[in-house]
Design a protein around this motif. Structure first.
Motif, mmCIF file in Angstrom:
data_model
loop_
_atom_site.group_PDB
_atom_site.id
_atom_site.type_symbol
_atom_site.label_atom_id
_atom_site.label_comp_id
_atom_site.label_asym_id
_atom_site.label_seq_id
_atom_site.Cartn_x
_atom_site.Cartn_y
_atom_site.Cartn_z
ATOM 1 N N LEU A 87 0.823 -1.080 0.102
ATOM 2 C CA LEU A 87 0.053 0.066 -0.040
ATOM 3 C C LEU A 87 0.991 1.250 -0.013
ATOM 4 O O LEU A 87 0.682 2.093 -0.655
ATOM 5 C CB LEU A 87 -0.919 -0.082 1.219
ATOM 6 C CG LEU A 87 -2.087 -1.155 1.265
ATOM 7 C CD1 LEU A 87 -2.930 -0.961 2.498
ATOM 8 C CD2 LEU A 87 -3.105 -0.772 0.061
ATOM 9 N N ARG A 88 2.011 1.116 0.949
ATOM 10 C CA ARG A 88 3.055 2.445 0.810
ATOM 11 C C ARG A 88 3.603 2.584 -0.452
ATOM 12 O O ARG A 88 3.784 3.738 -0.775
ATOM 13 C CB ARG A 88 3.857 1.960 1.870
ATOM 14 C CG ARG A 88 4.570 3.384 2.293
ATOM 15 C CD ARG A 88 5.895 3.109 3.180
ATOM 16 N NE ARG A 88 5.376 2.859 4.643
ATOM 17 C CZ ARG A 88 5.448 1.694 5.050
ATOM 18 N NH1 ARG A 88 6.238 0.598 4.584
ATOM 19 N NH2 ARG A 88 4.921 1.464 6.442
ATOM 20 N N CYS A 112 1.664 14.716 -5.122
ATOM 21 C CA CYS A 112 0.607 15.317 -4.117
ATOM 22 C C CYS A 112 -0.071 16.598 -4.930
ATOM 23 O O CYS A 112 -1.493 16.639 -4.759
ATOM 24 C CB CYS A 112 1.003 15.818 -2.948
ATOM 25 S SG CYS A 112 1.449 14.441 -1.923
ATOM 26 N N GLU A 119 2.335 1.699 -3.550
ATOM 27 C CA GLU A 119 1.491 2.044 -4.421
ATOM 28 C C GLU A 119 0.406 3.088 -4.134
ATOM 29 O O GLU A 119 -0.899 3.257 -4.562
ATOM 30 C CB GLU A 119 0.555 0.882 -4.926
ATOM 31 C CG GLU A 119 1.229 -0.414 -5.331
ATOM 32 C CD GLU A 119 2.055 -0.186 -6.583
ATOM 33 O OE1 GLU A 119 1.931 0.876 -7.308
ATOM 34 O OE2 GLU A 119 3.128 -0.905 -7.016
ATOM 35 N N TRP A 120 0.987 4.023 -3.292
ATOM 36 C CA TRP A 120 0.129 5.055 -2.572
ATOM 37 C C TRP A 120 -0.645 6.232 -3.500
ATOM 38 O O TRP A 120 -1.533 6.546 -3.481
ATOM 39 C CB TRP A 120 0.840 6.124 -1.489
ATOM 40 C CG TRP A 120 2.039 6.899 -2.014
ATOM 41 C CD1 TRP A 120 3.350 6.530 -2.235
ATOM 42 C CD2 TRP A 120 1.893 8.179 -2.439
ATOM 43 N NE1 TRP A 120 3.811 7.604 -2.774
ATOM 44 C CE2 TRP A 120 2.786 8.672 -2.943
ATOM 45 C CE3 TRP A 120 0.696 9.054 -2.435
ATOM 46 C CZ2 TRP A 120 3.076 9.898 -3.287
ATOM 47 C CZ3 TRP A 120 0.942 10.445 -2.916
ATOM 48 C CH2 TRP A 120 1.922 10.705 -3.292
ATOM 49 N N GLY A 148 -4.149 6.857 -4.205
ATOM 50 C CA GLY A 148 -4.669 8.338 -4.198
ATOM 51 C C GLY A 148 -5.355 8.712 -5.114
ATOM 52 O O GLY A 148 -6.516 9.504 -5.142
#
Length: 345
Positions: free
Chosen positions: A7-8, A208, A10-11, A15
């Motif tokens: 999960l980390r 982000c 493929e964040w 997202g």
């Protein structure tokens, strides 16, 4: 690999799913004129931030080592920015008679017009052990070319939104893409040692900001009751994207491994990844500028949003196979070049 670690890793993909879901639940927050004021914060601030960040992180001083391999660079750039979009355009002439959503088909064309990404092709080339310097050069050089060529290709194949004049598109591209990129490169010259020492997370920062752009794009979609995406079209588009990637990877492999190609096995690895990968980081902001005012902008963005994780997934799965081929090919070439021992009489 544990679930948490996966999960980390493929964040960003998670997202994308999360911001689209949030946009679906409360689209009013990110629409034009809403609390986030995306017409200012996204159109100018976010896009400029991405390209300033790219300017800071782009190691142009490393490109000189790969500069002389002109034939390889020409192959990659012509395939990416000429052959790819033209082939997709021809393919779409056939698909236009099908019931597939026309805006998703337009989105496929935008994928073809995109430049290579700055990171994924380099990471995969390095993982295989290919010509990393050539991958870095073509990713960076393609990004620079894409700033000028990609908008021209988009306008050539798709036309512009009627609400935004041609001169306005390029003035906005210059102010929010070219200028921040140049400023980032200038700033990098003065703080290069600090950047090398601290290694800021440039990729994570851009990702982000990109999630913010994706969020506001889909807020506009879900706030418009006239837009409908059928599942049949979406499934077909996913299938087409994987098929196009596999076909083009195979095509570049065939061309670059011909006897008279002049490319080494390590060169072929860089060619396969750099020629077929497309940039989401550069692509989404450019679509936001070129198609400002399009109510179907988010649907046009969907194929690029699918193409990005697809190219990473396919590339990662093929790393062991390509690495095995490259090593065996290098050994075979080494054996053929060894002088034969003289025959004793």
């Amino acid at each position: 690999m544990g679930l948490l670690e996966r999960l980390r890793k493929e964040w960003f993909i998670l997202g994308i799913v999360l911001v689209i879901a949030v946009a679906r639940l409360e689209p009013a927050v990110g629409v034009k004129g809403g609390p986030l004021k995306p017409e200012i914060t996204i159109t100018y601030v976010a896009v400029s931030a991405i390209f300033f960040n790219s300017g800071l992180s782009l190691k142009t001083e490393e490109l000189t080592s790969a500069l002389m391999h002109v034939k390889l660079h020409l192959f990659v750039q012509i395939f990416t920015l000429v052959f790819f979009p033209t082939a997709i355009w021809l393919f779409l002439q056939l698909l236009s008679i099908t019931p597939i959503n026309e805006w998703l088909l337009k989105g496929l064309q935008t994928v073809g017009c995109m430049p290579p990404p700055v990171s994924s092709a380099v990471i995969l080339t390095k993982a295989v052990g290919g010509n990393e310097a050539a991958a870095i050069f073509n990713s960076a050089f393609g990004s620079f070319l894409g700033i000028v060529i990609t908008p021209l290709l988009l306008l050539l194949f798709l036309g512009s939104s009627s609400s935004v004049p041609f001169t306005s598109i390029f003035s906005q591209l210059f102010m929010t893409v070219v200028v921040p990129l140049i400023i980032g490169q200038i700033v990098r010259r003065y703080i290069k040692d600090w950047l090398e020492r601290k290694k800021p997370p440039f990729g994570a920062i851009s990702s982000c900001v990109l999630l913010m752009i994706i969020y506001t794009t889909f807020c506009d979609t879900f706030a418009n009751p006239n837009i409908d995406l059928d599942k049949f079209s979406l499934i077909i588009i996913v299938f087409i994207i994987f098929s196009v990637q596999m076909s083009f990877m195979f095509l570049t492999f065939l061309f670059s491994t011909r006897n008279n190609s002049g490319f080494t096995p390590a060169d072929t690895v860089a060619i396969v990844f750099c020629s077929t990968h497309k940039s989401l980081t550069l692509g989404i902001p450019m679509l936001k500028i070129v198609f400002a005012g399009y109510e179907h902008l988010s649907l046009i963005s969907v194929p690029l949003l699918i193409y990005h994780p697809a190219q990473i997934l396919l590339g990662s799965l093929l790393v062991p196979t390509i690495k095995s081929w490259m090593v065996s090919r290098q050994k075979a070439l080494k054996l053929t070049r060894q002088p034969k021992a003289p025959v004793k009489v």
